[in-house]
Design a protein around this motif. Structure first.
Motif, PDB file in Angstrom:
ATOM      1  N   SER A 195       1.571 -30.040  10.639  1.00 27.41           N
ATOM      2  CA  SER A 195       2.610 -30.198   9.637  1.00 27.41           C
ATOM      3  C   SER A 195       3.751 -29.325   9.607  1.00 27.41           C
ATOM      4  CB  SER A 195       1.571 -29.688   8.468  1.00 27.41           C
ATOM      5  OG  SER A 195       1.403 -28.452   8.302  1.00 27.41           O
ATOM      6  N   ILE A 196       4.528 -28.793  10.394  1.00 32.98           N
ATOM      7  CA  ILE A 196       5.615 -27.922  10.560  1.00 32.98           C
ATOM      8  C   ILE A 196       6.884 -28.754  10.019  1.00 32.98           C
ATOM      9  CG2 ILE A 196       6.928 -26.509  12.026  1.00 32.98           C
ATOM     10  CD1 ILE A 196       4.682 -25.781  13.883  1.00 32.98           C
ATOM     11  N   GLU A 197       7.436 -28.193   9.321  1.00 31.34           N
ATOM     12  CA  GLU A 197       8.824 -28.947   8.930  1.00 31.34           C
ATOM     13  C   GLU A 197       9.838 -28.785   9.728  1.00 31.34           C
ATOM     14  OE1 GLU A 197       7.026 -26.877   6.499  1.00 31.34           O
ATOM     15  OE2 GLU A 197       6.398 -27.905   4.778  1.00 31.34           O
ATOM     16  N   THR A 198      10.747 -29.486   9.544  1.00 29.57           N
ATOM     17  CA  THR A 198      11.929 -29.660  10.222  1.00 29.57           C
ATOM     18  C   THR A 198      12.714 -28.321   9.955  1.00 29.57           C
ATOM     19  OG1 THR A 198      13.146 -30.789   8.655  1.00 29.57           O
ATOM     20  CG2 THR A 198      12.174 -32.159  10.361  1.00 29.57           C
ATOM     21  N   THR A 199      13.527 -27.900  10.653  1.00 26.23           N
ATOM     22  CA  THR A 199      14.579 -26.653  10.423  1.00 26.23           C
ATOM     23  C   THR A 199      15.091 -26.583   9.285  1.00 26.23           C
ATOM     24  OG1 THR A 199      14.656 -26.570  12.946  1.00 26.23           O
ATOM     25  CG2 THR A 199      16.201 -25.136  11.340  1.00 26.23           C
TER      26      THR A 199
END
Length: 121
Positions: free
Chosen positions: A79-83
């Motif tokens: 679930s890592i969000e975009t930068t």
């Protein structure tokens, strides 16, 4: 140019604000970023609102693009969000806490651009 339409916090406008921040950073236009940084230091209400809406908009868009929500613990590792999402969220939360950090001045500048603050720079 700045956003003046009713949908000023739509994904197209948030992405345009981010692109403008990147372009100004590439040009080394510190003056552009300083407008957002000074507004952040004052804890400007319009900037706070713009960053809140931008963070909500880009987070929602990010979740829709991935087809799942980040609230599910089973998928936390995926679930890592975009930068861009992380930057807008950090800019909003640091400003909300009253502790803006200078490293985010370009994102504060993007929020200021959404407010129309740095349209003449």
């Amino acid at each position: 140019m700045h956003v003046t339409s009713e949908d000023w916090a739509g994904i197209e406008h948030v992405e345009a604000a981010y692109r403008e921040a990147v372009q100004q950073m590439d040009k080394r236009n510190e003056r552009w970023a300083e407008i957002g940084w000074r507004a952040a230091q004052r804890r400007d209400k319009r900037l706070l609102q713009a960053l809140e809406k931008a963070a909500e908009t880009i987070t929602k868009f990010d979740e829709e693009q991935r087809g799942r929500t980040r609230r599910c613990a089973a998928r936390l590792s995926e679930s890592i969000e975009t930068t861009e999402t992380q930057l807008f969220q950090a800019a909003y939360t640091t400003l909300l806490s009253g502790k803006p950090i200078e490293n985010l001045k370009w994102i504060y500048g993007a929020g200021a651009w959404l407010c129309g603050y740095n349209c003449s720079v």
